[in-house]
Scaffold this motif. Structure first.
Motif, PDB file in Angstrom:
ATOM      1  N   TYR A   4       0.847  -1.187   0.000  1.00  0.00           N
ATOM      2  CA  TYR A   4       0.000   0.000   0.000  1.00  0.00           C
ATOM      3  C   TYR A   4       0.880   1.233   0.000  1.00  0.00           C
ATOM      4  CZ  TYR A   4      -3.570  -3.312   1.398  1.00  0.00           C
ATOM      5  OH  TYR A   4      -4.428  -4.380   1.450  1.00  0.00           O
ATOM      6  N   ARG A   5       0.324   2.340  -0.470  1.00  0.00           N
ATOM      7  CA  ARG A   5       1.030   3.610  -0.468  1.00  0.00           C
ATOM      8  C   ARG A   5       0.303   4.561   0.478  1.00  0.00           C
ATOM      9  NH1 ARG A   5       2.853   4.792  -6.654  1.00  0.00           N
ATOM     10  NH2 ARG A   5       4.141   2.935  -6.836  1.00  0.00           N
ATOM     11  N   TYR A   6       1.096   5.257   1.283  1.00  0.00           N
ATOM     12  CA  TYR A   6       0.560   6.234   2.219  1.00  0.00           C
ATOM     13  C   TYR A   6       1.275   7.558   2.022  1.00  0.00           C
ATOM     14  CZ  TYR A   6      -1.777   2.546   4.873  1.00  0.00           C
ATOM     15  OH  TYR A   6      -2.591   1.513   5.264  1.00  0.00           O
ATOM     16  N   ARG A   7       0.516   8.654   2.152  1.00  0.00           N
ATOM     17  CA  ARG A   7       1.105   9.990   2.077  1.00  0.00           C
ATOM     18  C   ARG A   7       1.123  10.588   3.479  1.00  0.00           C
ATOM     19  NH1 ARG A   7      -1.197  12.293  -2.031  1.00  0.00           N
ATOM     20  NH2 ARG A   7      -3.147  12.747  -1.011  1.00  0.00           N
ATOM     21  N   CYS A   8       2.271  11.082   3.866  1.00  0.00           N
ATOM     22  CA  CYS A   8       2.424  11.757   5.148  1.00  0.00           C
ATOM     23  C   CYS A   8       1.965  13.204   4.976  1.00  0.00           C
ATOM     24  CB  CYS A   8       3.877  11.707   5.604  1.00  0.00           C
ATOM     25  SG  CYS A   8       4.177  12.665   7.103  1.00  0.00           S
ATOM     26  N   GLU A   9       1.079  13.664   5.833  1.00  0.00           N
ATOM     27  CA  GLU A   9       0.560  15.027   5.730  1.00  0.00           C
ATOM     28  C   GLU A   9       1.605  16.081   6.082  1.00  0.00           C
ATOM     29  OE1 GLU A   9      -2.402  15.943   4.398  1.00  0.00           O
ATOM     30  OE2 GLU A   9      -2.517  13.821   3.902  1.00  0.00           O
ATOM     31  N   ALA A  10       2.617  15.729   6.836  1.00  0.00           N
ATOM     32  CA  ALA A  10       3.639  16.710   7.234  1.00  0.00           C
ATOM     33  C   ALA A  10       4.595  17.045   6.098  1.00  0.00           C
ATOM     34  CB  ALA A  10       4.428  16.196   8.437  1.00  0.00           C
ATOM     35  N   ASN A  11       5.033  16.024   5.345  1.00  0.00           N
ATOM     36  CA  ASN A  11       6.031  16.291   4.304  1.00  0.00           C
ATOM     37  C   ASN A  11       5.551  15.945   2.893  1.00  0.00           C
ATOM     38  OD1 ASN A  11       6.146  13.503   4.218  1.00  0.00           O
ATOM     39  ND2 ASN A  11       8.205  13.354   5.080  1.00  0.00           N
ATOM     40  N   GLN A  12       4.323  15.480   2.774  1.00  0.00           N
ATOM     41  CA  GLN A  12       3.695  15.142   1.485  1.00  0.00           C
ATOM     42  C   GLN A  12       4.431  14.048   0.722  1.00  0.00           C
ATOM     43  OE1 GLN A  12       0.603  16.420   0.664  1.00  0.00           O
ATOM     44  NE2 GLN A  12       0.822  17.209   2.734  1.00  0.00           N
ATOM     45  N   GLN A  13       5.274  13.291   1.403  1.00  0.00           N
ATOM     46  CA  GLN A  13       6.004  12.190   0.777  1.00  0.00           C
ATOM     47  C   GLN A  13       5.114  10.946   0.750  1.00  0.00           C
ATOM     48  OE1 GLN A  13       9.198  12.273  -0.603  1.00  0.00           O
ATOM     49  NE2 GLN A  13       8.884  14.455  -0.310  1.00  0.00           N
ATOM     50  N   ILE A  14       5.327  10.111  -0.271  1.00  0.00           N
ATOM     51  CA  ILE A  14       4.610   8.853  -0.406  1.00  0.00           C
ATOM     52  C   ILE A  14       5.535   7.732   0.058  1.00  0.00           C
ATOM     53  CG2 ILE A  14       3.495   7.258  -2.012  1.00  0.00           C
ATOM     54  CD1 ILE A  14       1.970   9.849  -1.848  1.00  0.00           C
ATOM     55  N   TYR A  15       4.996   6.833   0.889  1.00  0.00           N
ATOM     56  CA  TYR A  15       5.758   5.701   1.413  1.00  0.00           C
ATOM     57  C   TYR A  15       5.022   4.418   1.069  1.00  0.00           C
ATOM     58  CZ  TYR A  15       8.099   9.278   4.164  1.00  0.00           C
ATOM     59  OH  TYR A  15       8.807  10.378   4.548  1.00  0.00           O
ATOM     60  N   GLU A  16       5.765   3.403   0.614  1.00  0.00           N
ATOM     61  CA  GLU A  16       5.186   2.098   0.338  1.00  0.00           C
ATOM     62  C   GLU A  16       5.339   1.215   1.557  1.00  0.00           C
ATOM     63  OE1 GLU A  16       6.641   0.312  -3.236  1.00  0.00           O
ATOM     64  OE2 GLU A  16       5.486   1.696  -4.478  1.00  0.00           O
ATOM     65  N   VAL A  17       4.260   0.525   1.896  1.00  0.00           N
ATOM     66  CA  VAL A  17       4.231  -0.308   3.086  1.00  0.00           C
ATOM     67  C   VAL A  17       3.561  -1.632   2.750  1.00  0.00           C
ATOM     68  CG1 VAL A  17       3.487  -0.420   5.493  1.00  0.00           C
ATOM     69  CG2 VAL A  17       3.864   1.793   4.442  1.00  0.00           C
ATOM     70  N   ARG A  18       4.140  -2.705   3.223  1.00  0.00           N
ATOM     71  CA  ARG A  18       3.520  -4.028   3.074  1.00  0.00           C
ATOM     72  C   ARG A  18       2.863  -4.389   4.400  1.00  0.00           C
ATOM     73  NH1 ARG A  18       5.941  -7.647  -1.191  1.00  0.00           N
ATOM     74  NH2 ARG A  18       4.729  -9.125  -0.013  1.00  0.00           N
ATOM     75  N   HIS A  19       1.571  -4.679   4.321  1.00  0.00           N
ATOM     76  CA  HIS A  19       0.859  -5.123   5.514  1.00  0.00           C
ATOM     77  C   HIS A  19      -0.389  -5.893   5.097  1.00  0.00           C
ATOM     78  CE1 HIS A  19      -2.176  -1.932   5.136  1.00  0.00           C
ATOM     79  NE2 HIS A  19      -1.204  -1.030   5.101  1.00  0.00           N
TER      80      HIS A  19
END
Length: 82
Positions: A4-19
């Protein structure tokens, strides 16, 4: 496990996470724990949002076709270099 991809509201970066499918991340500290990302300037309670992404769909009739597509049989369709 899906990615899944998540966007952090503080830095607007996208992070990929497996869960697992039944897990949803809502804060930076949860995302940080699963990804190993570290940014001490972001408070742990900063919201993260799941980013929707498109998926590829395959028609069921294509799965029932016993023949390989023309490009796989070296009978190039003209639109590829195969």
């Amino acid at each position: 496990m899906p990615t899944y991809r998540y966007r952090c509201e503080a830095n607007q970066q996208i992070y990929e996470v497996r869960h697992s499918m039944n897990t949803t991340l809502t804060t930076w500290s949860e995302l940080e724990h699963l990804t190993g990302a570290q940014d001490k300037s972001i408070p742990g309670d900063t919201p993260v949002n799941k980013v929707l992404t498109a998926v590829g769909l395959v028609k069921s009739s294509a799965l029932k076709n016993p023949e390989a597509p023309p490009c796989a049989n070296k009978n190039c369709c003209g639109g590829c270099s195969g």
